[in-house]
Design a protein around this motif. Structure first.
Motif, mmCIF file in Angstrom:
data_model
loop_
_atom_site.group_PDB
_atom_site.id
_atom_site.type_symbol
_atom_site.label_atom_id
_atom_site.label_comp_id
_atom_site.label_asym_id
_atom_site.label_seq_id
_atom_site.Cartn_x
_atom_site.Cartn_y
_atom_site.Cartn_z
ATOM 1 N N ILE A 49 0.820 -1.209 0.000
ATOM 2 C CA ILE A 49 0.000 0.000 0.000
ATOM 3 C C ILE A 49 0.855 1.261 0.000
ATOM 4 O O ILE A 49 0.478 2.298 -0.554
ATOM 5 C CB ILE A 49 -0.966 -0.025 1.204
ATOM 6 N N GLY A 50 2.063 1.179 0.623
ATOM 7 C CA GLY A 50 2.946 2.340 0.623
ATOM 8 C C GLY A 50 3.389 2.709 -0.775
ATOM 9 O O GLY A 50 3.339 3.877 -1.180
ATOM 10 N N MET A 51 3.817 1.699 -1.547
ATOM 11 C CA MET A 51 4.237 1.945 -2.919
ATOM 12 C C MET A 51 3.060 2.434 -3.760
ATOM 13 O O MET A 51 3.211 3.327 -4.607
ATOM 14 C CB MET A 51 4.826 0.654 -3.515
ATOM 15 N N GLN A 52 1.871 1.846 -3.538
ATOM 16 C CA GLN A 52 0.685 2.288 -4.273
ATOM 17 C C GLN A 52 0.362 3.746 -3.969
ATOM 18 O O GLN A 52 -0.049 4.502 -4.857
ATOM 19 C CB GLN A 52 -0.506 1.394 -3.924
ATOM 20 N N ASN A 53 0.542 4.149 -2.725
ATOM 21 C CA ASN A 53 0.295 5.551 -2.355
ATOM 22 C C ASN A 53 1.264 6.485 -3.075
ATOM 23 O O ASN A 53 0.875 7.568 -3.530
ATOM 24 C CB ASN A 53 0.421 5.724 -0.848
ATOM 25 N N MET A 54 2.526 6.070 -3.160
ATOM 26 C CA MET A 54 3.514 6.892 -3.859
ATOM 27 C C MET A 54 3.133 7.050 -5.334
ATOM 28 O O MET A 54 3.211 8.155 -5.889
ATOM 29 C CB MET A 54 4.904 6.254 -3.737
ATOM 30 N N ILE A 55 2.721 5.933 -5.948
ATOM 31 C CA ILE A 55 2.318 5.987 -7.354
ATOM 32 C C ILE A 55 1.091 6.874 -7.516
ATOM 33 O O ILE A 55 1.009 7.707 -8.430
ATOM 34 C CB ILE A 55 2.044 4.566 -7.874
ATOM 35 N N SER A 56 0.118 6.708 -6.611
ATOM 36 C CA SER A 56 -1.121 7.485 -6.697
ATOM 37 C C SER A 56 -0.855 8.981 -6.539
ATOM 38 O O SER A 56 -1.402 9.809 -7.286
ATOM 39 C CB SER A 56 -2.102 6.996 -5.621
ATOM 40 N N ARG A 57 0.014 9.341 -5.589
ATOM 41 C CA ARG A 57 0.315 10.765 -5.370
ATOM 42 C C ARG A 57 1.050 11.356 -6.576
ATOM 43 O O ARG A 57 0.820 12.516 -6.953
ATOM 44 C CB ARG A 57 1.144 10.938 -4.093
ATOM 45 N N THR A 58 1.936 10.560 -7.168
ATOM 46 C CA THR A 58 2.645 11.045 -8.361
ATOM 47 C C THR A 58 1.662 11.315 -9.492
ATOM 48 O O THR A 58 1.731 12.349 -10.172
ATOM 49 C CB THR A 58 3.691 10.024 -8.807
ATOM 50 N N HIS A 59 0.715 10.392 -9.676
ATOM 51 C CA HIS A 59 -0.284 10.565 -10.739
ATOM 52 C C HIS A 59 -1.202 11.738 -10.439
ATOM 53 O O HIS A 59 -1.651 12.428 -11.369
ATOM 54 C CB HIS A 59 -1.095 9.279 -10.904
ATOM 55 N N ASP A 60 -1.503 11.963 -9.161
ATOM 56 C CA ASP A 60 -2.335 13.114 -8.793
ATOM 57 C C ASP A 60 -1.681 14.422 -9.224
ATOM 58 O O ASP A 60 -2.376 15.404 -9.531
ATOM 59 C CB ASP A 60 -2.590 13.130 -7.281
ATOM 60 N N CYS A 61 -0.355 14.448 -9.211
ATOM 61 C CA CYS A 61 0.390 15.646 -9.618
ATOM 62 C C CYS A 61 0.746 15.612 -11.111
ATOM 63 O O CYS A 61 1.570 16.426 -11.564
ATOM 64 C CB CYS A 61 1.669 15.780 -8.794
ATOM 65 N N LYS A 62 0.153 14.662 -11.844
ATOM 66 C CA LYS A 62 0.414 14.521 -13.277
ATOM 67 C C LYS A 62 1.884 14.241 -13.548
ATOM 68 O O LYS A 62 2.455 14.680 -14.553
ATOM 69 C CB LYS A 62 -0.034 15.772 -14.044
ATOM 70 N N GLY A 63 2.502 13.526 -12.602
ATOM 71 C CA GLY A 63 3.925 13.246 -12.732
ATOM 72 C C GLY A 63 4.202 11.840 -13.219
ATOM 73 O O GLY A 63 3.298 11.064 -13.537
ATOM 74 N N ILE A 64 5.497 11.517 -13.255
ATOM 75 C CA ILE A 64 5.966 10.209 -13.714
ATOM 76 C C ILE A 64 6.833 9.612 -12.621
ATOM 77 O O ILE A 64 7.692 10.292 -12.061
ATOM 78 C CB ILE A 64 6.787 10.340 -15.017
ATOM 79 N N ILE A 65 6.591 8.337 -12.312
ATOM 80 C CA ILE A 65 7.404 7.647 -11.314
ATOM 81 C C ILE A 65 8.116 6.488 -11.986
ATOM 82 O O ILE A 65 7.516 5.722 -12.746
ATOM 83 C CB ILE A 65 6.531 7.167 -10.127
#
Length: 528
Positions: free
Chosen positions: A483-499
């Motif tokens: 869930i931690g990694m999923q949160n990081m991915i989700s927050r990056t996408h919320d900012c229209k970013g790339i991880i």
């Protein structure tokens, strides 16, 4: 109804009566009037065999009324069948005039000879026999021969035997004993070749009457076969009773199975309902957890924002104090010293002795010292500006320092001071902070790393965050991530970013996040 017909054919007349009574109870109120007719007609045949002729006449008349009322007449010629059955009843009761009337009523339908030749042969044979018994020899024996010729075309030895017997009776009554014996022998031969005991019995009875020479032998054989038929009839009745018992047992067994099936259906339905309820409850709990998580996330974002604001206030207060200190230092130190130097230099302008020269030299050195002090104050101001350039940098700095102090892994980090944080929205700052926080927590929990490196930098278009460790790594191709990694991915996408996540077993993990700088990022304002 069908069971009653079978029982009738096997001479179980009482059993047939019971079965037909049950059938009549069902059909009398139904729309199946053809079945009602068949039941009433069969009732008449049963009561005829039971020699209850009044009941038989009643049911055959009811069958005839049903045919006429509901217009059931078709190629089976139900109306003619009813007249034939009534005529046969009157024939057995020796009411020959009524019998003849009913047979002639049936024969008024001229289509019978083509539609149902078998019925036509039966009607003319019965009509001829009724006339014979009433000593009315009109069209005799031609009607008997016509019926016989038609019956020979069918594969039914019983009716052929009947025609032979009737012809034998005719010749017996007209005192032509030779022809009577001839047709009785034809009847007996046909009966024996058919292997039908009832046919043999009827033929033997007629033969014993007309053939006086062989009468004794025919009578003995007649008695023997009749006894066998009675035994067979009793066995047939016993067989029906056994079938009835077995049928009842099967019905009870089927009812038991039906009850079990109903119980299984109830269990299935209840289980299905429970599963659906469990699914709904779990789904509701999952939605509740998601809502609580979002609320906690919002609360954390508000806390970070408040922390940033409080940090900004501290920085502003520190700047104010530092400005005040610098003003005091400039006023009380540098300016005072420069004022004293100016006065001393003014007093030495008019002196040219060696002592004045030495004094001016000392004052010049003092000016150099003051110049150095001013330079140091300028440098201090510049460093303070860089250190306190933004509250976000301070918060990240504090987070990384806490990481250093709380865990064994060595932490090194660089933060690009050239990033214009004022241009970056609070939503991006908060998500960057939470991504960094989540990444450090994952390393602490799972990576078993000895060294951690964090880099934050930016340019005019993007801000970059890199988190690297030398831990045990993991398989990034697995579909399920924590869930931690999923949160990081989700927050990056919320900012229209790339991880970009790179990791190998025992070779550590590297996470690089690129987020575009957008001046129109939403500003998070904490609720009161």
């Amino acid at each position: 109804m069908n069971k009653g017909i079978v029982q009738y054919l096997r001479s179980d007349f009482l059993g047939a009566e019971l079965s037909l009574t049950r059938a009549y109870t069902i059909f009398k109120d139904s729309e199946k009037k053809d079945k009602l007719y068949a039941t009433l007609n069969q009732f008449g045949l049963v009561y005829n065999e039971l020699k209850e002729y009044d009941k038989a006449v009643f049911y055959h008349n009811k069958a005839l009324e049903t045919v006429i009322e509901f217009k059931l007449q078709n190629k089976e010629h139900q109306e003619a069948v009813c007249y034939n059955n009534l005529g046969y009843l009157y024939l057995k009761q020796k009411n020959y005039l009524k019998a003849i009337t009913n047979f002639e009523s049936a024969l008024k339908d001229k289509t019978i000879i083509n539609d149902d030749p078998d019925l036509y042969a039966l009607l003319i044979d019965n009509l001829a026999y009724s006339r014979l018994q009433s000593s009315n020899y009109k069209d005799l024996p031609n009607l008997f021969f016509e019926a016989l010729d038609i019956r020979k075309t069918f594969n039914d030895p019983t009716v052929v035997v009947g025609s032979y017997i009737h012809l034998s009776e005719y010749y017996q009554k007209t005192n032509n004993n030779k022809e009577a014996i001839k047709y009785s022998e034809l009847a007996l031969n046909k009966a024996r070749s058919s292997n039908i005991p009832n046919n043999v019995v009827l033929a033997l009875k007629q033969a014993s009457i007309v053939d006086k020479k062989n009468s004794f032998d025919y009578s003995n054989e007649y008695i023997k076969i009749s006894d066998s038929l009675q035994i067979a009839e009793r066995n047939s009745k016993d067989r029906f009773s056994k079938i009835q018992l077995e049928t009842n047992e099967i019905i009870e067994e089927n009812e038991g199975l039906a009850e079990k099936n109903r119980n299984l259906l109830y269990v299935f339905v209840v289980t299905f309902i429970l599963v659906v309820l469990l699914f709904v409850v779990r789904a509701q709990r999952a939605r509740t957890r998601e809502l609580l998580y979002k609320q906690a996330q919002q609360k954390a974002n508000e806390d970070i924002y408040n922390l940033m604001m409080s940090q900004q206030a501290i920085i502003d207060e520190s700047r104010s104090k530092e400005k005040k200190r610098l003003a005091q230092d400039l006023h009380d130190g540098v300016l005072g010293r420069m004022f004293g130097l100016r006065l001393n230099l003014d007093s030495l302008n008019s002196s040219t002795d060696e002592e004045a020269v030495q004094k001016r030299f000392e004052l010049l050195n003092e000016l150099k010292t003051i110049e150095q002090d001013i330079r140091e104050i300028s440098h201090d101001l510049n460093r303070e500006k860089q250190v306190l350039i933004n509250n976000f940098v301070s918060i990240v700095h504090n987070l990384l320092e806490e990481q250093k102090n709380a865990f064994d892994a060595e932490v090194s980090y660089t933060i690009d001071n050239n990033v214009n944080w004022d241009k970056i929205g609070n939503a991006i700052k908060i998500n960057l902070y939470r991504i960094l926080q989540e990444g450090l927590q994952n390393i602490n929990k799972y990576a078993n790393a000895k060294n951690i490196f964090v880099e934050i930098k930016g340019d005019e278009e993007n801000v970059y965050l890199k988190i690297k460790d030398d831990g045990i790594g993991f398989d990034v191709n697995k579909k399920s991530k924590g869930i931690g990694m999923q949160n990081m991915i989700s927050r990056t996408h919320d900012c229209k970013g790339i991880i970009d996540i790179t990791s190998k077993k025992d070779e550590g993990t590297k996470i690089v996040i690129t987020i575009p700088i957008e001046t129109n990022q939403p500003v998070i304002i904490p609720q009161e």
